[in-house]
Scaffold this active site. Structure first.
Site, PDB file in Angstrom:
ATOM      1  N   GLU A 210       0.791  -1.234   0.000  1.00 22.84           N
ATOM      2  CA  GLU A 210       0.000   0.000   0.000  1.00 22.84           C
ATOM      3  C   GLU A 210       0.824   1.285   0.000  1.00 22.84           C
ATOM      4  OE1 GLU A 210      -2.976  -0.181   3.107  1.00 22.84           O
ATOM      5  OE2 GLU A 210      -3.912  -1.948   2.235  1.00 22.84           O
TER       6      GLU A 210
ATOM      7  N   GLU B  23      -5.184  -8.673   0.691  1.00 24.24           N
ATOM      8  CA  GLU B  23      -5.869  -8.379   1.958  1.00 24.24           C
ATOM      9  C   GLU B  23      -7.334  -8.121   1.690  1.00 24.24           C
ATOM     10  OE1 GLU B  23      -4.383  -5.143   4.403  1.00 24.24           O
ATOM     11  OE2 GLU B  23      -2.318  -5.791   4.087  1.00 24.24           O
TER      12      GLU B  23
HETATM   13  C1  FCB Z   1      -4.501  -2.266   5.504  1.00 20.82           C
HETATM   14  C2  FCB Z   1      -3.138  -2.610   6.050  1.00 20.82           C
HETATM   15  C3  FCB Z   1      -3.143  -3.676   7.100  1.00 20.82           C
HETATM   16  C4  FCB Z   1      -4.316  -3.524   8.046  1.00 20.82           C
HETATM   17  C5  FCB Z   1      -5.604  -3.390   7.268  1.00 20.82           C
HETATM   18  C6  FCB Z   1      -6.836  -3.288   8.129  1.00 20.82           C
HETATM   19  O1  FCB Z   1      -4.485  -0.968   5.007  1.00 20.82           O
HETATM   20  O2  FCB Z   1      -2.288  -3.015   5.004  1.00 20.82           O
HETATM   21  O3  FCB Z   1      -1.915  -3.638   7.775  1.00 20.82           O
HETATM   22  O4  FCB Z   1      -4.097  -2.466   8.889  1.00 20.82           O
HETATM   23  O5  FCB Z   1      -5.541  -2.276   6.431  1.00 20.82           O
END
Ligand code: FCB
Length: 447
Positions: free
Chosen positions: A163, A351
């Site tokens: 990110e 994620e």
């Molecule tokens: C993302 C992050 C991860 C976690 C999630 C909820 O932005 O990469 O580390 O904090 O959100």
């Protein structure tokens, strides 16, 4: 059954969020240690201690991963464990920790996906300008070489950054995350240097003929206008430019989006961080793209003099503990769009998940039906994208464990496994058991 046979069914974590042991074995200070120890920055004054004490409990955690039937595990390397001062030779003990972890994964037949940078910049480098300084990109390339040399025989899949948007904009423009700088004139060059560092690493990886695959993880959104109005449509376009295209375009097209260049130059000042050849460096061919997705954004134009001039609209309907709307079909739309606009490369959902206020009942059971529904909905959305021809190769739920959720400290529980931070006991939530069954059903039925 749509999921391919070798689909990576996984869970994800990040070093600072689970490891604890922030001063063990020569680890240096990171910007998250400094930020968390600055009063008022993190909820409840929480810090990276104890987190999940994963640095000491990793064997138990690997057994947990196995027992849940996961096939893949995404985790990150802590830069300040490898280079406590952000430069120089590798700290052997730091590498040894990750070697043991990777060997443990191999013994259990679980495929690692290793992130080189999940936000824990050595504090020393922040003191020298952090990501706003071009030299940090060179430092990152040096660190990556140490990791490839030290761990490359045990890893097939790498991502450079997690990110970049968060690193650059939450870290340097909005200041809600470390290092907590609120200065757009630093954030824009920071975004460029993060991208440049990614390109330097991928190029060096290829030139050295290293085996394995390499990509990057971006957090992407679907930006929708709140009202049927030109200014809201422009606001959504701006959010898309700021959040998605500012990273996707340089990586996949070798250029920054013209509308955003113009916008930032007008609102922030000249964008002079780019040197000759940088965009060629950034646009290295990748083996896959990691997509982190949590929720779409519905936005309103908001002429308050801020750089972006937008405001999030609160939506009716289900939201998570973070206040994020639950809109699974947006993930299908996003994946189809990435393929349409940026080409047909393999995608991994690196994620996706949700925080809720989970409670353990007397029988050591954690009922989390809303998390089950969230994950199920998003897996269905991935399946729809695959059916529409998008090449999705894996899904990593965020997160394996409840952990240190950045500025929210320990107050937001994203795990499929509950962690009692007092005793460090782990209790698989109902969602973990549901996920195990879902994986079994998918893999048994897969072609
Ligand atoms: C993302 C992050 C991860 C976690 C999630 C909820 O932005 O990469 O580390 O904090 O959100």
């Amino acid at each position: 059954m749509t999921f391919p046979k070798d689909f990576a069914w996984g869970a994800a974590t990040a070093a600072f969020q689970i490891e604890g042991a922030t001063t063990a074995d020569g680890r240096g200070e990171s910007i998250w240690d400094r930020f968390a120890h600055t009063p008022g920055k993190v909820h409840n004054g929480d810090t990276g201690e104890p987190a999940c004490e994963h640095y000491y409990r990793w064997r138990e955690d690997l057994d947990l991963i196995s027992s849940l039937g996961l096939r893949a595990y995404r985790f990150s390397i802590s830069w300040p464990r490898i280079q406590p001062d952000g430069r120089g030779p590798a700290n052997r003990k730091g590498l040894d920790f990750y070697r043991s972890l990777l060997e443990g994964l191999r013994e259990r037949g679980i495929s690692p996906l290793v992130t080189l940078y999940h936000w824990d910049l050595p504090q020393v480098l922040e003191d020298e300008g952090g990501w706003a300084a071009r030299d940090t990109a060179e430092r990152f390339a040096e660190y990556a070489e140490l990791v490839f040399d030290g761990l490359g025989d045990l890893v097939e899949d790498w991502t450079t950054h997690n990110e970049p948007w968060v690193t650059a904009f939450l870290g340097y423009a909005f200041g809600t995350k470390a290092p907590g700088s609120a200065d757009w004139a630093r954030a824009i060059p920071a975004s460029h240097h993060v991208l440049l560092s990614h390109g330097l690493v991928v190029r060096a990886f290829r030139e050295a003929g290293r085996p394995g695959r390499i990509g990057v993880t971006l957090n992407l959104t679907v930006a929708r206008p709140g009202r049927d109005r030109d200014d809201d449509r422009a606001a959504a376009q701006r959010l898309d430019g700021h959040f998605n295209r500012w990273f996707l375009d340089p990586i996949f097209r070798g250029s920054y989006p013209a509308d955003m260049l113009e916008h930032y130059e007008r609102k922030v000042g000249p964008f002079d961080a780019v040197c000759d050849g940088d965009l060629e460096t950034i646009a290295q061919p990748l083996d896959f793209l990691g997509v982190n997705f949590y929720h779409p954004n519905v936005v309103l134009a908001h002429d308050d003099g801020s750089v972006l001039g937008i405001r999030d609209m609160q939506l009716d309907g289900d939201t998570t503990g973070m206040g994020w709307p639950v809109v699974p079909e947006a993930l299908t739309e996003l994946l189809v769009r990435v393929k349409r606009d940026y080409g047909d490369l393999p995608l991994l959902i690196t994620e996706n998940g949700a925080a809720f206020d989970d409670r353990v009942n007397g029988a050591d059971v954690v009922e989390d039906p809303r998390r089950v529904a969230y994950i199920e909905g998003h897996l269905d959305a991935v399946e729809d994208a695959i059916a529409a021809g998008v090449d999705v190769r894996g899904y990593y739920v965020w997160s394996l464990l409840d952990n240190f959720e950045w500025e929210h400290g320990y107050s937001q529980r994203f795990g499929i496994v509950y962690v009692d931070f007092e005793t460090q006991r782990r209790i698989p939530k109902r969602s973990a058991l549901w996920y195990r069954n879902r994986i079994t059903a998918a893999t048994e039925g897969a072609a």
